[in-house]
Design an enzyme around this catalytic site. Sequence first.
Site: not given
Ligand code: MV4
Length: 667
Positions: A116, A200, A235, A292
């Site tokens: 990441k 973040e 997720h 992918r």
């Molecule tokens: C975040 C966020 C809020 N703020 N980053 C969840 C999985 C990972 N790929 C990144 N994720 C998130 N990152 C910041 N700075 C909220 C999430 C997140 C989320 C993102 C996309 C789809 C579903 C989610 C469910 C919970 C939290």
Amino acid sequence: MFSKILIANRGEIACRIIHTAHRMGIRCVAVYSDADADARHVAMADEAFHIGPAPSSESYLKADKIIEIAKESGAQAIHPGYGFLSENTQFAEACEANNIVFIGPPSSAIAAMGSKSAAKAIMEKAGVPLVPGYHGDDQSPETLRQEAEKCGFPLLLKAVAGGGGKGMRVVERMEDFDDALAAAKRESKNAFGNPDMLIERYLTQPRHVEIQVFCDQSGKGVYLAERDCSVQRRHQKVLEEAPAPGLSEETRKAMGEAAVKAAQAINYVGAGTVEFLYDVDGSFFFMEMNTRLQVEHPVTEMVTGQDLVEWQLKVAWGEPLPLEQSQVKTRGHALEARIYAEDPDQDFLPATGNLRYLSTPDESAHVRVDTGVTEGDDISIHYDPMIAKLIVWDETRDQAINRMVQALEHYRIAGVKTNIRFLHALADAQPFREADLTTGFIDDHRELLFPKSRLDTHKALVLAAGFVLEQRKSREVISTDPWSPFARQNSWRMNSEYAQPLQLQVGDDIHDLKILERDDRYQVYVGGSVYNLTMRLDDDYLQAVINGHRISVHGNLHNDQLVLFYEGDTFNCNLYKESYGFEEMAGEGSLAAPMNGAIVAVQAKVGDKVKAGQSLVIMEAMKMEHAIKAPADGVVTDIFFAEGDQVSEGAELIAIEVTADAEEEAS
Ligand code: MV4
């Protein structure tokens, strides 16, 4: 173009790839585990090779074996699908080393997105917007504390090596930072072998919006619109759509161009997805890139009219992108629902079992079903429990939602628990219709998503009884086995009144039903109520009229298990204990009212001598009359009701003293 490819995958995506390859005249080699010998992807392929036992680690993840099979079969390329080996850099390299085309990006591009923090550094350099924060190598607690102060609260700690939400922690205040950091590091070290963190700013109401990108071998790139995948559970995406509702044309273009820049920054080739967090104010930030073809690619295909697997094959063969950016157009709205074998009422516990009954909606320009299973297949513990993807398209989002709701009502599965009812509630929920989308959608609207059954229990029981009777009748006619209970020539279907008892078990409750038939009309007695019923059964489709309400269900009766399907909902019951014999109503000496109703005639007086079988009282319920008959010769000693009285089920109507000689005769 390739003339033969190997598909290193199973299930719906293997079938999906074979479908396009065949349309392009390309032969397909499948691989399969012990559990998949009879699977749909094996049947669809031109040839198939067994690779090992059911567990993925011993079959679909066996890189060397798969490459051997590709060589042996003469496949020129391997399509990895998603999951399994699709983002495995060593596998991509091994293909290359063996002169087999890996239908995916170069291994260096996969590797670049594996970390990441490295990914963020690349994206920062390429000018792709990032969530403000820290993604440096210095992981000392002091540096991280300082960066946390700079970033502000709430903030999010993310594992550098993480993915799918693992190793994430929200920190609300500086006082909590040290503890949260220690815990997140511990968790990440355990889960990924790497304790490094990035920081973040935490977006509290983000949406997940992702861009489909494509690059060819000359380095040209285009974006094919976006998908909104905000509706997730732990997720796991549940419902996806294209385009993202409410996105302005400027944002769409800016996001698309940022995504292409992101792909080009890592010399990407083929299909990729750049995921963004999209904030309420219209800002967007790079989240991660998936190297992918994704599960949800069909919604993009539906709105762009393009076949992304065809694009992948062309690009892998070395052809230029089929369209320039200016030629990429979208039309209408598409939704995808993922149908899983799981139990929403048990916290979505994965379900296993046999798909003993499977009926899918008709496919059309509006409805597409991507699946890897057919009726009779097992859903095992070995693989992802996704049964199918249901994809719909229409001119507007609202019409597409209606299509989805309807298509879910036409998706019927018995034998395995599914999330169909949950998906139906989700798609039909007002906040979803209003596109009130955030990643917290499912948690925020729990009360709407676990609805009570749409069928009232009594009506469901009446329909269940009706289904059982009609199916038995249809079997009776065609049965050639003289010993089959269905082959019996019962007199109860003749023009007289007989009551058939039927016990149906729903959960822990056992319901006693009595069914009366006359002239193709039924009366079903259940729980003190009586229902008039007429019906016809065509195969598994029951059209019934219950007390004037026309209602239709599909059903599946398997041994003693009955499932009824109604408007995306299922009603399950067991034929608890069944009698194939028939008793005459009130025929066992009972002088009690068999149902709620009215006394229309009392045909005896106190002191009358009566003969067994003689009619004593006539009751009426739902416009049909029932005679209460003497169980034996005797003398009437008491009459408890008069003409015109209303009586409840079970009430004693009349008392008889059985005469001595009658008793002697009987003994
Ligand atoms: C975040 C966020 C809020 N703020 N980053 C969840 C999985 C990972 N790929 C990144 N994720 C998130 N990152 C910041 N700075 C909220 C999430 C997140 C989320 C993102 C996309 C789809 C579903 C989610 C469910 C919970 C939290």
